[in-house]
Structure formats: C-alpha cells, structure tokens
Write a protein that holds these residues in place. Sequence first.
Motif, PDB file in Angstrom:
ATOM      1  N   LEU A   3     -40.106  30.380  86.576  1.00 15.29           N
ATOM      2  CA  LEU A   3     -40.095  31.698  87.196  1.00 15.29           C
ATOM      3  C   LEU A   3     -39.010  31.824  88.253  1.00 15.29           C
ATOM      4  O   LEU A   3     -38.706  32.930  88.703  1.00 15.29           O
ATOM      5  CB  LEU A   3     -41.469  32.004  87.797  1.00 15.29           C
ATOM      6  N   GLY A   4     -38.432  30.686  88.648  1.00 12.83           N
ATOM      7  CA  GLY A   4     -37.339  30.727  89.606  1.00 12.83           C
ATOM      8  C   GLY A   4     -36.108  31.421  89.062  1.00 12.83           C
ATOM      9  O   GLY A   4     -35.183  31.714  89.828  1.00 12.83           O
ATOM     10  N   ILE A   5     -36.092  31.708  87.754  1.00  9.72           N
ATOM     11  CA  ILE A   5     -34.950  32.388  87.159  1.00  9.72           C
ATOM     12  C   ILE A   5     -34.709  33.736  87.817  1.00  9.72           C
ATOM     13  O   ILE A   5     -33.590  34.219  87.934  1.00  9.72           O
ATOM     14  CB  ILE A   5     -35.157  32.551  85.624  1.00  9.72           C
ATOM     15  N   PHE A   6     -35.800  34.369  88.300  1.00  7.83           N
ATOM     16  CA  PHE A   6     -35.663  35.696  88.898  1.00  7.83           C
ATOM     17  C   PHE A   6     -35.028  35.648  90.277  1.00  7.83           C
ATOM     18  O   PHE A   6     -34.630  36.675  90.812  1.00  7.83           O
ATOM     19  CB  PHE A   6     -37.034  36.385  88.970  1.00  7.83           C
ATOM     20  N   CYS A   7     -34.952  34.451  90.867  1.00  8.05           N
ATOM     21  CA  CYS A   7     -34.313  34.306  92.183  1.00  8.05           C
ATOM     22  C   CYS A   7     -32.875  33.840  92.067  1.00  8.05           C
ATOM     23  O   CYS A   7     -32.250  33.501  93.083  1.00  8.05           O
ATOM     24  CB  CYS A   7     -35.118  33.343  93.057  1.00  8.05           C
ATOM     25  N   LYS A   8     -32.355  33.803  90.866  1.00  9.73           N
ATOM     26  CA  LYS A   8     -30.962  33.412  90.670  1.00  9.73           C
ATOM     27  C   LYS A   8     -30.063  34.635  90.713  1.00  9.73           C
ATOM     28  O   LYS A   8     -30.427  35.721  90.252  1.00  9.73           O
ATOM     29  CB  LYS A   8     -30.780  32.689  89.341  1.00  9.73           C
ATOM     30  N   GLY A   9     -28.879  34.463  91.263  1.00  4.42           N
ATOM     31  CA  GLY A   9     -27.908  35.542  91.286  1.00  4.42           C
ATOM     32  C   GLY A   9     -27.387  35.838  89.895  1.00  4.42           C
ATOM     33  O   GLY A   9     -27.231  34.932  89.074  1.00  4.42           O
ATOM     34  N   THR A  10     -27.126  37.107  89.632  1.00  3.37           N
ATOM     35  CA  THR A  10     -26.658  37.486  88.297  1.00  3.37           C
ATOM     36  C   THR A  10     -25.201  37.117  88.065  1.00  3.37           C
ATOM     37  O   THR A  10     -24.738  37.115  86.925  1.00  3.37           O
ATOM     38  CB  THR A  10     -26.829  39.003  88.089  1.00  3.37           C
ATOM     39  N   LEU A  11     -24.460  36.802  89.144  1.00  4.83           N
ATOM     40  CA  LEU A  11     -23.048  36.477  88.997  1.00  4.83           C
ATOM     41  C   LEU A  11     -22.796  34.974  88.958  1.00  4.83           C
ATOM     42  O   LEU A  11     -22.139  34.475  88.040  1.00  4.83           O
ATOM     43  CB  LEU A  11     -22.244  37.106  90.146  1.00  4.83           C
ATOM     44  N   ASP A  12     -23.358  34.249  89.947  1.00  2.63           N
ATOM     45  CA  ASP A  12     -23.067  32.815  90.010  1.00  2.63           C
ATOM     46  C   ASP A  12     -24.194  31.932  89.487  1.00  2.63           C
ATOM     47  O   ASP A  12     -24.045  30.712  89.405  1.00  2.63           O
ATOM     48  CB  ASP A  12     -22.736  32.401  91.443  1.00  2.63           C
ATOM     49  N   GLN A  13     -25.327  32.559  89.105  1.00  2.68           N
ATOM     50  CA  GLN A  13     -26.463  31.821  88.547  1.00  2.68           C
ATOM     51  C   GLN A  13     -27.032  30.792  89.522  1.00  2.68           C
ATOM     52  O   GLN A  13     -27.689  29.836  89.109  1.00  2.68           O
ATOM     53  CB  GLN A  13     -26.083  31.131  87.232  1.00  2.68           C
ATOM     54  N   GLU A  14     -26.785  30.978  90.807  1.00  2.00           N
ATOM     55  CA  GLU A  14     -27.327  30.088  91.818  1.00  2.00           C
ATOM     56  C   GLU A  14     -28.579  30.695  92.432  1.00  2.00           C
ATOM     57  O   GLU A  14     -28.680  31.915  92.586  1.00  2.00           O
ATOM     58  CB  GLU A  14     -26.285  29.823  92.914  1.00  2.00           C
ATOM     59  N   PRO A  30     -24.196  41.832  97.292  1.00  2.00           N
ATOM     60  CA  PRO A  30     -23.040  41.721  96.387  1.00  2.00           C
ATOM     61  C   PRO A  30     -23.350  40.912  95.131  1.00  2.00           C
ATOM     62  O   PRO A  30     -22.679  41.064  94.119  1.00  2.00           O
ATOM     63  CB  PRO A  30     -21.976  41.040  97.248  1.00  2.00           C
ATOM     64  N   ASP A  31     -24.329  40.025  95.211  1.00  2.00           N
ATOM     65  CA  ASP A  31     -24.742  39.249  94.044  1.00  2.00           C
ATOM     66  C   ASP A  31     -26.253  39.403  93.879  1.00  2.00           C
ATOM     67  O   ASP A  31     -27.027  38.549  94.295  1.00  2.00           O
ATOM     68  CB  ASP A  31     -24.383  37.773  94.222  1.00  2.00           C
ATOM     69  N   PRO A  32     -26.690  40.517  93.275  1.00  2.00           N
ATOM     70  CA  PRO A  32     -28.129  40.759  93.149  1.00  2.00           C
ATOM     71  C   PRO A  32     -28.791  39.714  92.260  1.00  2.00           C
ATOM     72  O   PRO A  32     -28.156  39.151  91.354  1.00  2.00           O
ATOM     73  CB  PRO A  32     -28.195  42.154  92.519  1.00  2.00           C
ATOM     74  N   THR A  33     -30.054  39.462  92.523  1.00  2.00           N
ATOM     75  CA  THR A  33     -30.815  38.521  91.705  1.00  2.00           C
ATOM     76  C   THR A  33     -31.337  39.228  90.459  1.00  2.00           C
ATOM     77  O   THR A  33     -31.286  40.459  90.349  1.00  2.00           O
ATOM     78  CB  THR A  33     -31.996  37.950  92.499  1.00  2.00           C
ATOM     79  N   TYR A  34     -31.866  38.422  89.544  1.00  2.00           N
ATOM     80  CA  TYR A  34     -32.471  39.017  88.354  1.00  2.00           C
ATOM     81  C   TYR A  34     -33.723  39.799  88.711  1.00  2.00           C
ATOM     82  O   TYR A  34     -34.102  40.734  87.996  1.00  2.00           O
ATOM     83  CB  TYR A  34     -32.786  37.929  87.320  1.00  2.00           C
ATOM     84  N   LEU A  35     -34.367  39.456  89.825  1.00  2.00           N
ATOM     85  CA  LEU A  35     -35.509  40.238  90.286  1.00  2.00           C
ATOM     86  C   LEU A  35     -35.059  41.624  90.745  1.00  2.00           C
ATOM     87  O   LEU A  35     -35.711  42.630  90.442  1.00  2.00           O
ATOM     88  CB  LEU A  35     -36.220  39.512  91.426  1.00  2.00           C
ATOM     89  N   ASP A  36     -33.936  41.684  91.457  1.00  2.00           N
ATOM     90  CA  ASP A  36     -33.369  42.982  91.841  1.00  2.00           C
ATOM     91  C   ASP A  36     -33.088  43.824  90.594  1.00  2.00           C
ATOM     92  O   ASP A  36     -33.418  45.012  90.527  1.00  2.00           O
ATOM     93  CB  ASP A  36     -32.052  42.796  92.606  1.00  2.00           C
ATOM     94  N   TRP A  37     -32.457  43.195  89.640  1.00  2.00           N
ATOM     95  CA  TRP A  37     -32.086  43.885  88.402  1.00  2.00           C
ATOM     96  C   TRP A  37     -33.330  44.360  87.661  1.00  2.00           C
ATOM     97  O   TRP A  37     -33.369  45.488  87.139  1.00  2.00           O
ATOM     98  CB  TRP A  37     -31.262  42.920  87.547  1.00  2.00           C
ATOM     99  N   LEU A  38     -34.361  43.509  87.622  1.00  2.00           N
ATOM    100  CA  LEU A  38     -35.605  43.864  86.939  1.00  2.00           C
ATOM    101  C   LEU A  38     -36.242  45.100  87.568  1.00  2.00           C
ATOM    102  O   LEU A  38     -36.682  46.020  86.858  1.00  2.00           O
ATOM    103  CB  LEU A  38     -36.571  42.679  86.994  1.00  2.00           C
ATOM    104  N   LEU A  39     -36.309  45.139  88.891  1.00  2.00           N
ATOM    105  CA  LEU A  39     -36.956  46.263  89.569  1.00  2.00           C
ATOM    106  C   LEU A  39     -36.136  47.552  89.428  1.00  2.00           C
ATOM    107  O   LEU A  39     -36.705  48.648  89.314  1.00  2.00           O
ATOM    108  CB  LEU A  39     -37.180  45.925  91.038  1.00  2.00           C
ATOM    109  N   LYS A  40     -34.814  47.423  89.428  1.00  2.00           N
ATOM    110  CA  LYS A  40     -33.983  48.606  89.180  1.00  2.00           C
ATOM    111  C   LYS A  40     -34.232  49.141  87.763  1.00  2.00           C
ATOM    112  O   LYS A  40     -34.322  50.360  87.552  1.00  2.00           O
ATOM    113  CB  LYS A  40     -32.501  48.247  89.348  1.00  2.00           C
ATOM    114  N   ALA A  41     -34.329  48.218  86.808  1.00  3.42           N
ATOM    115  CA  ALA A  41     -34.582  48.619  85.424  1.00  3.42           C
ATOM    116  C   ALA A  41     -35.938  49.309  85.303  1.00  3.42           C
ATOM    117  O   ALA A  41     -36.081  50.302  84.568  1.00  3.42           O
ATOM    118  CB  ALA A  41     -34.522  47.397  84.507  1.00  3.42           C
ATOM    119  N   TRP A  42     -36.928  48.801  86.027  1.00  4.09           N
ATOM    120  CA  TRP A  42     -38.250  49.428  86.035  1.00  4.09           C
ATOM    121  C   TRP A  42     -38.151  50.853  86.585  1.00  4.09           C
ATOM    122  O   TRP A  42     -38.772  51.783  86.053  1.00  4.09           O
ATOM    123  CB  TRP A  42     -39.202  48.586  86.877  1.00  4.09           C
TER     124      TRP A  42
END
Length: 260
Positions: A3-14, A30-42
Amino acid sequence: MDLGIFCKGTLDQEVVDHCFASLFTLGKNPDPTYLDWLLKAWGWTLAVAGLGLLIALFLGAVMGTLRTLPPDSAWNRFLVRFSTVWVELFRNIPILVQVFLWYHVIPAFIPLLKGFPSYLLVSIALGFFTSARIAEQVRAGIQSLPSGQKAAATALGLTTYQSYRYVILPMALRIVIPPLTSESMNLIKNSSVAFAVSVPELTLFAMQAQEETSRGVEIYLAVTILYALSAFAVNRVMAHIEKRTRIPGFIVANTEAAAH
C-alpha cells in the motif's frame, strides 16, 4: 500487497515523507503522489457523474411527463411522439458510442461544442443516455396513479398544466424515487466511460497508474473501493430523500391491495 505505492511520487517513484500531510497541499506539490492523483481522479468521477445526473433528472422528468399527455390536440400528439423518439433513440445506443458521438461527430455539425472541455461532453452524453431511462420511470410513475387523481383535478377546473404541476407530478416523482436511486448509482459506474476521451477520472487513473507501477492489485482495489463508496453514498442520500418525501399510507394501501 504494498500500500506504500500510494505514497510514492508520480515522477521519481520515491516514497514521500508525511504522505497524508501532502494532501493539504493538493495541487501545489511539484511531484504529487499516487494518492494525490487518486483523489483528484475521484473528484473528476464525482463531477462528471453529478453534472450528468442533473441533466438526466431534468430531461428525464420533462420527457417522461410529455409521454403521458392526453392526445386531445395536435400539439400534444406531437410532444408525445417527440418524447417517444427521444427515449427510444438515447436508450438504444450504447453509452460508449454516445460519448464518441458527442466528442468526435456532433461538434463537426455544431461548432460551438468544439470549445467544450471533454468532461462536459461526457456529462452531456451520460445525461442524455440516463434521461431516456428516467423518462420511462417517470412515465410509469404517472400512469401508476389512480385515474381518480386526474379526474378530481379536472373536476376542480384545473388545466392540464395545473393538473400535472399541482396533483400528478408531486405524487409521481415521489413514487419513482426507488428506481431513481438505482439510476443514480448506475450513473456513477457509467462515468467510467469518460476514460475513453481522456478525462482524468478513476478508470483512467487505474489504467495509467498500473502501467507505471505494475501494482495492479493495489491500484484497482483502491479504485473499486472508491466506486463502491460513491454508489453507497448516493444510495443513502436517496434513501433519506425517499423517507422524508414518502406519501403517508400510499405504500401500505398498495401493499394491502396487492395482498388481496
């Protein structure tokens, strides 16, 4: 599962420190996480579905009412035919095809639509498609009313417009709330077709995030939960509306009649 995948940055994967705290800076990171992206998509999913529902409720109520007009004038007969064509046209074309028509074809004939954002065109397609289904439910609700309701309105000297406004529609619209609940929930799910024209909603997020991270289980599980939560929330809201607007004695009387 990771589940830590959602805390990774979408650009650098860190992995980003204080992942959930970054939600308060949504749109500024500047480097949103996948959680940020998920909530925007929602948010995009809810926006497309919500706008589509408003269009569907308005057009569905109008077209469903027109289908029940008495054929006592040429104008009424025209309106009945027009609403019938509307229903049969939009409910017999697959929703994905309608989305492509609104996005690729109709703007060629209506240049004004070329300036519309894709999410708005998808909302219109969803609204028109669902309006045909809601129209049939409204028509059934009106026709399920006892004939005495219409006769009483006529006896009081009400015009056809007044009869529908003050007597028929207030009863019929409350009767059809249960099927409207199902249509509202279906619209949340149908909004997933927006991915086909690159609206950044949940389904498009899932497809792109899975390709980038190869973590399909976690990504699709999260998206599934958000779709389910959205539909459940709509169900609860509609149930509350149904309870508050229920016609006293109407359901009980019909249940007893059916039993006999």
